[in-house]
Structure formats: C-alpha cells, structure tokens
Design a protein around this motif. Structure first.
Motif, PDB file in Angstrom:
ATOM      1  N   ARG A 118       0.841  -1.194   0.000  1.00 54.70           N
ATOM      2  CA  ARG A 118       0.000   0.000   0.000  1.00 54.70           C
ATOM      3  C   ARG A 118       0.881   1.251   0.000  1.00 54.70           C
ATOM      4  NH1 ARG A 118      -1.511  -3.742   3.196  1.00 54.70           N
ATOM      5  NH2 ARG A 118      -3.589  -4.698   3.032  1.00 54.70           N
ATOM      6  N   ALA A 119       0.424   2.262  -0.740  1.00 51.14           N
ATOM      7  CA  ALA A 119       1.043   3.587  -0.694  1.00 51.14           C
ATOM      8  C   ALA A 119      -0.088   4.592  -0.504  1.00 51.14           C
ATOM      9  CB  ALA A 119       1.807   3.886  -1.976  1.00 51.14           C
ATOM     10  N   ALA A 120      -0.004   5.377   0.543  1.00 51.99           N
ATOM     11  CA  ALA A 120      -1.003   6.402   0.836  1.00 51.99           C
ATOM     12  C   ALA A 120      -0.321   7.760   0.834  1.00 51.99           C
ATOM     13  CB  ALA A 120      -1.672   6.133   2.177  1.00 51.99           C
ATOM     14  N   VAL A 121      -1.130   8.829   0.741  1.00 52.43           N
ATOM     15  CA  VAL A 121      -0.582  10.177   0.674  1.00 52.43           C
ATOM     16  C   VAL A 121      -1.206  11.039   1.761  1.00 52.43           C
ATOM     17  CG1 VAL A 121      -2.274  10.907  -1.066  1.00 52.43           C
ATOM     18  CG2 VAL A 121      -0.112  12.155  -0.845  1.00 52.43           C
ATOM     19  N   VAL A 122      -0.419  11.979   2.275  1.00 53.62           N
ATOM     20  CA  VAL A 122      -0.857  12.861   3.357  1.00 53.62           C
ATOM     21  C   VAL A 122      -1.654  14.023   2.773  1.00 53.62           C
ATOM     22  CG1 VAL A 122      -0.109  14.397   5.216  1.00 53.62           C
ATOM     23  CG2 VAL A 122       1.068  12.218   4.840  1.00 53.62           C
ATOM     24  N   PHE A 123      -2.978  13.873   2.762  1.00 57.64           N
ATOM     25  CA  PHE A 123      -3.887  14.973   2.465  1.00 57.64           C
ATOM     26  C   PHE A 123      -4.888  15.032   3.612  1.00 57.64           C
ATOM     27  CE2 PHE A 123      -2.713  14.650  -2.175  1.00 57.64           C
ATOM     28  CZ  PHE A 123      -2.143  15.911  -2.238  1.00 57.64           C
ATOM     29  N   GLN A 124      -4.415  15.546   4.756  1.00 54.46           N
ATOM     30  CA  GLN A 124      -5.207  15.492   5.973  1.00 54.46           C
ATOM     31  C   GLN A 124      -6.431  16.394   5.934  1.00 54.46           C
ATOM     32  OE1 GLN A 124      -2.180  16.902   5.875  1.00 54.46           O
ATOM     33  NE2 GLN A 124      -2.339  18.941   6.804  1.00 54.46           N
ATOM     34  N   HIS A 125      -6.461  17.389   5.039  1.00 53.63           N
ATOM     35  CA  HIS A 125      -7.645  18.253   4.987  1.00 53.63           C
ATOM     36  C   HIS A 125      -8.898  17.462   4.633  1.00 53.63           C
ATOM     37  CE1 HIS A 125      -5.465  22.386   4.433  1.00 53.63           C
ATOM     38  NE2 HIS A 125      -4.916  21.639   5.358  1.00 53.63           N
ATOM     39  N   ARG A 126      -8.749  16.360   3.912  1.00 55.66           N
ATOM     40  CA  ARG A 126      -9.905  15.512   3.612  1.00 55.66           C
ATOM     41  C   ARG A 126     -10.524  14.928   4.880  1.00 55.66           C
ATOM     42  NH1 ARG A 126      -7.607  11.322  -0.932  1.00 55.66           N
ATOM     43  NH2 ARG A 126      -6.533  12.784  -2.327  1.00 55.66           N
ATOM     44  N   PHE A 127      -9.725  14.849   5.955  1.00 54.20           N
ATOM     45  CA  PHE A 127     -10.166  14.204   7.191  1.00 54.20           C
ATOM     46  C   PHE A 127     -10.661  15.199   8.241  1.00 54.20           C
ATOM     47  CE2 PHE A 127      -7.560  11.178   5.009  1.00 54.20           C
ATOM     48  CZ  PHE A 127      -8.156   9.949   5.277  1.00 54.20           C
ATOM     49  N   ARG A 128     -10.717  16.470   7.895  1.00 57.60           N
ATOM     50  CA  ARG A 128     -11.303  17.444   8.803  1.00 57.60           C
ATOM     51  C   ARG A 128     -12.812  17.205   8.908  1.00 57.60           C
ATOM     52  NH1 ARG A 128      -8.381  23.064   6.722  1.00 57.60           N
ATOM     53  NH2 ARG A 128      -6.486  22.889   8.008  1.00 57.60           N
ATOM     54  N   PRO A 129     -13.383  17.250  10.113  1.00 60.85           N
ATOM     55  CA  PRO A 129     -14.821  16.963  10.257  1.00 60.85           C
ATOM     56  C   PRO A 129     -15.709  17.836   9.381  1.00 60.85           C
ATOM     57  CG  PRO A 129     -13.764  16.919  12.403  1.00 60.85           C
ATOM     58  CD  PRO A 129     -12.730  17.402  11.431  1.00 60.85           C
ATOM     59  N   ALA A 130     -15.393  19.120   9.261  1.00 65.85           N
ATOM     60  CA  ALA A 130     -16.225  20.007   8.447  1.00 65.85           C
ATOM     61  C   ALA A 130     -16.144  19.617   6.976  1.00 65.85           C
ATOM     62  CB  ALA A 130     -15.799  21.461   8.644  1.00 65.85           C
ATOM     63  N   ALA A 131     -14.951  19.262   6.504  1.00 63.73           N
ATOM     64  CA  ALA A 131     -14.798  18.836   5.114  1.00 63.73           C
ATOM     65  C   ALA A 131     -15.538  17.528   4.871  1.00 63.73           C
ATOM     66  CB  ALA A 131     -13.321  18.677   4.774  1.00 63.73           C
ATOM     67  N   GLN A 132     -15.498  16.625   5.842  1.00 62.47           N
ATOM     68  CA  GLN A 132     -16.200  15.359   5.683  1.00 62.47           C
ATOM     69  C   GLN A 132     -17.716  15.562   5.646  1.00 62.47           C
ATOM     70  OE1 GLN A 132     -14.317  13.085   8.908  1.00 62.47           O
ATOM     71  NE2 GLN A 132     -13.156  11.957   7.371  1.00 62.47           N
ATOM     72  N   ARG A 133     -18.220  16.518   6.426  1.00 61.70           N
ATOM     73  CA  ARG A 133     -19.661  16.807   6.386  1.00 61.70           C
ATOM     74  C   ARG A 133     -20.049  17.376   5.023  1.00 61.70           C
ATOM     75  NH1 ARG A 133     -24.087  16.486   5.473  1.00 61.70           N
ATOM     76  NH2 ARG A 133     -25.831  17.721   6.292  1.00 61.70           N
ATOM     77  N   LEU A 134     -19.229  18.269   4.485  1.00 62.30           N
ATOM     78  CA  LEU A 134     -19.524  18.826   3.173  1.00 62.30           C
ATOM     79  C   LEU A 134     -19.453  17.746   2.102  1.00 62.30           C
ATOM     80  CD1 LEU A 134     -20.127  21.082   1.223  1.00 62.30           C
ATOM     81  CD2 LEU A 134     -17.714  21.781   1.355  1.00 62.30           C
ATOM     82  N   LYS A 135     -18.480  16.864   2.186  1.00 57.90           N
ATOM     83  CA  LYS A 135     -18.365  15.776   1.225  1.00 57.90           C
ATOM     84  C   LYS A 135     -19.616  14.897   1.262  1.00 57.90           C
ATOM     85  CE  LYS A 135     -16.293  12.694  -1.493  1.00 57.90           C
ATOM     86  NZ  LYS A 135     -16.280  12.883  -2.956  1.00 57.90           N
ATOM     87  N   ALA A 136     -20.097  14.597   2.464  1.00 56.09           N
ATOM     88  CA  ALA A 136     -21.297  13.765   2.594  1.00 56.09           C
ATOM     89  C   ALA A 136     -22.511  14.455   1.980  1.00 56.09           C
ATOM     90  CB  ALA A 136     -21.548  13.438   4.064  1.00 56.09           C
ATOM     91  N   ALA A 137     -22.631  15.776   2.204  1.00 58.52           N
ATOM     92  CA  ALA A 137     -23.766  16.516   1.645  1.00 58.52           C
ATOM     93  C   ALA A 137     -23.716  16.508   0.117  1.00 58.52           C
ATOM     94  CB  ALA A 137     -23.755  17.954   2.168  1.00 58.52           C
TER      95      ALA A 137
END
Length: 339
Positions: A118-137
């Motif tokens: 596995r190779a993953a990348v550090v894009f932690q802004h995707r994991f901010r609660p507010a960003a996750q709520r917007l993504k879900a909407a």
C-alpha cells in the motif's frame, strides 16, 4: 499491532508525531522509531518524543515489526525511499505531494502495485470533520448539481520559513505555492467537486524571496461535471488568512473556511460546524490541530489491518499534481490546458 517508522524528522514531523502518540496511547500502533540524516534532528526527535532513533535508513527498515513507513522528506526522495520500504515488506504513507512531478508520482503508485504494498498520501484536509460533512452533503445530492466551485488560499510564509536550504527551489520541492502549500486545498476542492477538464492559469514569482518557483498563482477552471470556478493561491498575503472553498449548487451552497463550514441547503435551517478557522496560513505552518492527521493515520492502519486500500491511496493524489502541472503549462503558454 501495527509498527510505524518515520523517515524525515524536519518541519513536517510534529503533527504526525502528535497523532502517533495519541494512537500509540490508545493501543492502535507502536512507534518503531525515526530516522533523519542529521544527528541534531535525531537527537531533538528522541528528546521530544522518547522514541528510538536510527542512524541509517536501512537499519530502521530492518527493525522487527515494521509495517508502515511515514516518508516526511523532500518530494524527490519519496520514490526511492518508498521502493526501499516496499522491498523491506512495509507499506508507506508519503507527505504531499506524492513525488516531485506527476510522472514520478505515477511511478511510485506503480511500484506499490508491483510490490503488492500500500502507498497512501498525506492529504489530511480531507479528514477534517467540516470537510467530511460537506463531502457527505455533496455525495447525497443535498446541494443539487454543482454550478460553481472555487478556492482561495491567501497565506504568508516568512523569511525563517525560506531559510531552510532549497526551500522554494524547483530542484528540491518541484514547485512553489501550488505544489508545496496550496496543494492541500486544491486537492480538497477536487475531492469535493470532482475532476477538472480545463484550466487557464497564471503564475509569477514576487521577488520577495530568493526562490525560483511561483509564490503567486491564479486560475480559471472548467470541471468535468460542467461547473466553473477559480483558484487564487499565494504565500505573500501577510499575515496569512484562512483558506476558503466555496461551492454553489442548484439546491444550496457552502463555504468552508479552514475547519469551519457554513452549509445552506434549500428548505433546511443553516448548518454550522466550527472547529476553528485559523489553519496554518500564517508564519507558523504547523499552527493547526493534529486531529485530522490522527484520523488519516488511523485510516491507513485500519486499511493495513483489514487488508484493503486506504481512502487516501497515493493514486488519489495524482489528479491534483496533474492539474498543477497543466496550470503551470497554461501560465507559460498562455492557452488553456487539460490535466
């Protein structure tokens, strides 16, 4: 228990170390140790965090129980370090960008596939609660069809930041404000609004710093879904302001300012999620909460334990690098480009 090692103990290590300490205390992982070429950085890391340090990268990679390597080094080193980690039987989580350019980033993704790692990348802004709520909407269609999607990243970096040898130089970093700073917000915009079909870009170097990469950039975007928008990115906006993403759809709109979301959906009361709007836009680029780093690392170790691909797989970091390269090609040629 997942064993984690860290390669690179410079500026980027603090939020990762804070996140690892939390997850280690919760019994989710074990920190095997860290490596940096600099003896001073190794000593400072050991004193600050109490974890072992290694004088050679191969010694860390040979340590018993190593499952995941955090690669927190300059971009051009990511591919060879990842290949070493894969050969040692470990997965990797690389700091953004995936690599120095899109071709090398693609090579890293392909190296992971060949090795079955596995190779993953550090894009932690995707994991901010507010960003996750917007993504879900957005995923639920609550905002309807996206019509407009834009981002503004008006940050400041001081002389001390650029005092690190090579920082802001193409040879070391691969790019300036777009690839090194604004990439987090640009990636999040793509994560929310989808891929870009065409970009018309502008970029220049201010002359405030002795660098050879852009520190002022702007672009007009046409998304694959038909939406249009713009991105404004700079590190010359003293003293630095919260980055913003604004999305307007047929059934509502949203403004995401760092970790604060204002969500307006037709027929519903306005919704606000506020985890702070300071971000890391000022002279201290580490002035942000490490909670999203913790959630991101937790996702990667869960993926390892569950034998699946993490949601922040390195392949998901390729579109933003291709967009940035198309943006800079447009700035050089004066014509729109496709990523």
């Amino acid at each position: 228990m997942i064993g984690v090692g860290i390669v690179g103990l410079g500026l980027a290590v603090k939020p990762h170390a804070l996140a690892l300490r939390d997850l280690e205390a919760a019994g989710r992982l074990r920190v095997v140790g860290g490596f940096a070429p600099s003896g001073d950085r190794r000593a400072a890391f050991a004193a600050a965090w109490g974890w072992p340090v290694f004088g050679r990268v191969d010694a860390l990679l040979a340590a018993p129980g190593l499952d995941l390597v955090l690669v927190l080094t300059p971009p051009r080193t990511h591919l060879p370090l990842a290949e070493q980690a894969f050969a040692a039987g470990a997965d990797v989580l690389v700091e953004k960008p995936v690599e120095w350019d899109a071709a090398r980033a693609q090579a890293l993704v392909e190296a992971a596939a060949r090795a079955g790692r596995r190779a993953a990348v550090v894009f932690q802004h995707r994991f901010r609660p507010a960003a996750q709520r917007l993504k879900a909407a957005l995923d639920d269609g609550a905002l309807g069809e996206i019509l407009s999607a834009s981002a503004s990243i008006r940050w400041w970096r001081d002389d001390a930041y650029f005092a690190t040898p090579g920082r802001g130089m193409l040879a070391r970093d691969g790019g300036g404000v777009l690839l090194t700073q604004a990439i987090h917000s640009i990636d999040l915009l793509l994560h929310l609004a989808g891929p870009v079909a065409s970009v018309t870009g502008f970029a220049r170097t201010s002359g405030l710093r002795a660098i050879d990469t852009e520190d002022i950039a702007a672009a007009a975007l046409r998304f694959a879904n038909g939406a249009i928008g713009a991105i404004d990115a700079t590190t010359v906006a003293r003293p630095g302001f919260p980055e913003r993403i604004e999305i307007a759809g047929t059934r509502g709109s949203a403004v995401l300012a760092a970790e604060r979301l204002d969500l307006h959906i037709v027929g519903r009361a306005p919704e606000v999620i506020d985890h702070g709007s300071a971000g890391g836009g000022g002279a201290d680029p580490m002035a942000f909460d490490h909670g999203p780093h913790r959630a991101m690392i937790a996702e990667v170790i869960d993926a390892i334990a569950q034998r699946r691909v993490p949601v922040n797989d390195a392949a998901t970091g390729l579109p933003v690098q291709r967009l940035i390269e198309a943006w800079l090609r447009s700035a050089q040629t004066g014509v729109p480009q496709s990523p």
